[in-house]
Design a protein around this motif. Sequence first.
Motif, PDB file in Angstrom:
ATOM      1  N   VAL A  22       7.136  10.051  51.026  1.00  0.00           N
ATOM      2  CA  VAL A  22       8.364  10.831  50.909  1.00  0.00           C
ATOM      3  C   VAL A  22       9.367  10.073  50.041  1.00  0.00           C
ATOM      4  O   VAL A  22       9.548   8.866  50.189  1.00  0.00           O
ATOM      5  CB  VAL A  22       8.967  11.095  52.303  1.00  0.00           C
ATOM      6  CG1 VAL A  22      10.312  11.796  52.197  1.00  0.00           C
ATOM      7  CG2 VAL A  22       7.991  11.912  53.141  1.00  0.00           C
ATOM      8  N   THR A  23       9.997  10.802  49.142  1.00  0.00           N
ATOM      9  CA  THR A  23      11.068  10.251  48.303  1.00  0.00           C
ATOM     10  C   THR A  23      12.315  11.101  48.504  1.00  0.00           C
ATOM     11  O   THR A  23      12.236  12.231  48.981  1.00  0.00           O
ATOM     12  CB  THR A  23      10.669  10.285  46.816  1.00  0.00           C
ATOM     13  OG1 THR A  23      10.412  11.649  46.453  1.00  0.00           O
ATOM     14  CG2 THR A  23       9.449   9.421  46.543  1.00  0.00           C
ATOM     15  N   TYR A  25      14.172  12.573  46.237  1.00  0.00           N
ATOM     16  CA  TYR A  25      14.213  13.793  45.428  1.00  0.00           C
ATOM     17  C   TYR A  25      13.297  14.871  45.988  1.00  0.00           C
ATOM     18  O   TYR A  25      13.642  16.049  45.965  1.00  0.00           O
ATOM     19  CB  TYR A  25      13.910  13.513  43.951  1.00  0.00           C
ATOM     20  CG  TYR A  25      12.591  12.855  43.667  1.00  0.00           C
ATOM     21  CD1 TYR A  25      11.422  13.599  43.582  1.00  0.00           C
ATOM     22  CD2 TYR A  25      12.509  11.485  43.478  1.00  0.00           C
ATOM     23  CE1 TYR A  25      10.213  13.000  43.338  1.00  0.00           C
ATOM     24  CE2 TYR A  25      11.300  10.875  43.214  1.00  0.00           C
ATOM     25  CZ  TYR A  25      10.150  11.636  43.144  1.00  0.00           C
ATOM     26  OH  TYR A  25       8.946  11.037  42.900  1.00  0.00           O
ATOM     27  N   MET A  26      12.138  14.495  46.540  1.00  0.00           N
ATOM     28  CA  MET A  26      11.268  15.525  47.116  1.00  0.00           C
ATOM     29  C   MET A  26      11.854  16.053  48.422  1.00  0.00           C
ATOM     30  O   MET A  26      11.783  17.248  48.695  1.00  0.00           O
ATOM     31  CB  MET A  26       9.850  14.996  47.344  1.00  0.00           C
ATOM     32  CG  MET A  26       8.964  15.092  46.123  1.00  0.00           C
ATOM     33  SD  MET A  26       8.995  16.689  45.240  1.00  0.00           S
ATOM     34  CE  MET A  26       8.446  17.838  46.474  1.00  0.00           C
ATOM     35  N   ALA A  27      12.456  15.179  49.203  1.00  0.00           N
ATOM     36  CA  ALA A  27      13.093  15.644  50.432  1.00  0.00           C
ATOM     37  C   ALA A  27      14.205  16.637  50.104  1.00  0.00           C
ATOM     38  O   ALA A  27      14.358  17.651  50.794  1.00  0.00           O
ATOM     39  CB  ALA A  27      13.638  14.455  51.230  1.00  0.00           C
ATOM     40  N   ALA A  28      14.960  16.384  49.045  1.00  0.00           N
ATOM     41  CA  ALA A  28      16.014  17.315  48.628  1.00  0.00           C
ATOM     42  C   ALA A  28      15.409  18.656  48.209  1.00  0.00           C
ATOM     43  O   ALA A  28      15.954  19.719  48.538  1.00  0.00           O
ATOM     44  CB  ALA A  28      16.835  16.715  47.484  1.00  0.00           C
ATOM     45  N   CYS A  29      14.291  18.619  47.500  1.00  0.00           N
ATOM     46  CA  CYS A  29      13.602  19.863  47.110  1.00  0.00           C
ATOM     47  C   CYS A  29      13.132  20.625  48.344  1.00  0.00           C
ATOM     48  O   CYS A  29      13.298  21.847  48.428  1.00  0.00           O
ATOM     49  CB  CYS A  29      12.420  19.560  46.201  1.00  0.00           C
ATOM     50  SG  CYS A  29      12.859  18.974  44.557  1.00  0.00           S
ATOM     51  N   TRP A  30      12.541  19.917  49.303  1.00  0.00           N
ATOM     52  CA  TRP A  30      12.064  20.578  50.526  1.00  0.00           C
ATOM     53  C   TRP A  30      13.225  21.151  51.333  1.00  0.00           C
ATOM     54  O   TRP A  30      13.107  22.248  51.872  1.00  0.00           O
ATOM     55  CB  TRP A  30      11.261  19.604  51.379  1.00  0.00           C
ATOM     56  CG  TRP A  30       9.980  19.163  50.756  1.00  0.00           C
ATOM     57  CD1 TRP A  30       9.141  19.902  49.962  1.00  0.00           C
ATOM     58  CD2 TRP A  30       9.375  17.882  50.883  1.00  0.00           C
ATOM     59  NE1 TRP A  30       8.064  19.156  49.589  1.00  0.00           N
ATOM     60  CE2 TRP A  30       8.180  17.907  50.133  1.00  0.00           C
ATOM     61  CE3 TRP A  30       9.718  16.709  51.534  1.00  0.00           C
ATOM     62  CZ2 TRP A  30       7.324  16.815  50.038  1.00  0.00           C
ATOM     63  CZ3 TRP A  30       8.878  15.622  51.445  1.00  0.00           C
ATOM     64  CH2 TRP A  30       7.695  15.674  50.711  1.00  0.00           C
ATOM     65  N   LEU A  58      13.280   7.577  56.785  1.00  0.00           N
ATOM     66  CA  LEU A  58      12.937   8.969  56.528  1.00  0.00           C
ATOM     67  C   LEU A  58      13.696   9.969  57.379  1.00  0.00           C
ATOM     68  O   LEU A  58      13.867  11.114  56.983  1.00  0.00           O
ATOM     69  CB  LEU A  58      11.433   9.191  56.741  1.00  0.00           C
ATOM     70  CG  LEU A  58      10.488   8.456  55.817  1.00  0.00           C
ATOM     71  CD1 LEU A  58       9.049   8.815  56.144  1.00  0.00           C
ATOM     72  CD2 LEU A  58      10.807   8.754  54.377  1.00  0.00           C
ATOM     73  N   GLY A  59      14.154   9.543  58.550  1.00  0.00           N
ATOM     74  CA  GLY A  59      14.814  10.467  59.478  1.00  0.00           C
ATOM     75  C   GLY A  59      15.863  11.358  58.843  1.00  0.00           C
ATOM     76  O   GLY A  59      15.768  12.590  58.916  1.00  0.00           O
ATOM     77  N   PRO A  60      16.875  10.786  58.191  1.00  0.00           N
ATOM     78  CA  PRO A  60      17.913  11.627  57.591  1.00  0.00           C
ATOM     79  C   PRO A  60      17.382  12.520  56.459  1.00  0.00           C
ATOM     80  O   PRO A  60      17.847  13.644  56.294  1.00  0.00           O
ATOM     81  CB  PRO A  60      18.933  10.619  57.037  1.00  0.00           C
ATOM     82  CG  PRO A  60      18.666   9.349  57.770  1.00  0.00           C
ATOM     83  CD  PRO A  60      17.213   9.368  58.126  1.00  0.00           C
ATOM     84  N   LEU A  61      16.413  12.026  55.706  1.00  0.00           N
ATOM     85  CA  LEU A  61      15.873  12.809  54.591  1.00  0.00           C
ATOM     86  C   LEU A  61      15.140  14.056  55.068  1.00  0.00           C
ATOM     87  O   LEU A  61      15.197  15.109  54.441  1.00  0.00           O
ATOM     88  CB  LEU A  61      14.905  11.969  53.753  1.00  0.00           C
ATOM     89  CG  LEU A  61      15.489  10.804  52.980  1.00  0.00           C
ATOM     90  CD1 LEU A  61      14.368  10.029  52.287  1.00  0.00           C
ATOM     91  CD2 LEU A  61      16.516  11.279  51.970  1.00  0.00           C
ATOM     92  N   LEU A  62      14.435  13.927  56.190  1.00  0.00           N
ATOM     93  CA  LEU A  62      13.599  15.026  56.675  1.00  0.00           C
ATOM     94  C   LEU A  62      14.228  15.767  57.859  1.00  0.00           C
ATOM     95  O   LEU A  62      13.574  16.604  58.479  1.00  0.00           O
ATOM     96  CB  LEU A  62      12.219  14.482  57.056  1.00  0.00           C
ATOM     97  CG  LEU A  62      11.443  13.858  55.896  1.00  0.00           C
ATOM     98  CD1 LEU A  62      10.163  13.194  56.396  1.00  0.00           C
ATOM     99  CD2 LEU A  62      11.135  14.886  54.825  1.00  0.00           C
ATOM    100  N   SER A  63      15.466  15.488  58.126  1.00  0.00           N
ATOM    101  CA  SER A  63      16.158  16.124  59.241  1.00  0.00           C
ATOM    102  C   SER A  63      16.100  17.646  59.132  1.00  0.00           C
ATOM    103  O   SER A  63      16.430  18.223  58.101  1.00  0.00           O
ATOM    104  CB  SER A  63      17.619  15.670  59.265  1.00  0.00           C
ATOM    105  OG  SER A  63      18.316  16.327  60.293  1.00  0.00           O
TER     106      SER A  63
END
Length: 175
Positions: A22-23, A25-30, A58-63
């Motif tokens: 997970v990066t 930029y990809m988390a933002a896209c998702w 990763l927690g905040p990115l994939l929240s």
Amino acid sequence: MNSGSPVNPVRPLRIVFCWAEVTGYMAACWQELARRPGIDLHILHTEQLTEQVPPFHLGPLLSGLSHQPFAKDHANVDRWLLEQVASRQPDVVVICGWIFWPYTRLISAGTLEAAAKVLGMDSPWRGTAAQRLARFRLRRIVRHTDLVITAGERSATYAQRMGVPERFIRGGYYG
């Protein structure tokens, strides 16, 4: 104004992303994709694919996103991944590329035959001997892929040299 007939709600489009690491930029896209109505998004991702430790949590990115981390050396990873993806009954399966071979084997799985397969590709064409030979090694993947999304013109050239017809190539891999 009820006619007495049952209402048939439209089923959301089910998309499963099979991602390496997970990066941001990809988390933002998702996150953006998940906000769209009619999308049921799920992400499978390795906890850590390379030796490099991720510089962020990763927690905040994939929240708020449906996701499942797993160890790259998970026992029977091919079978486990197929079960995880198939259980979501996806309409679309997005594979991040060929960096993690267990993902590429999902592309030709009979259980996922009804799902569209999308392959991400960011390797630029350089014309090396290894790239020329890769066409044979990657033939099965390309043959079972419905769409290839590339990072730019040079990776689109690579896709074409692997046998992907131009009409099945789109840009915008990282956006």
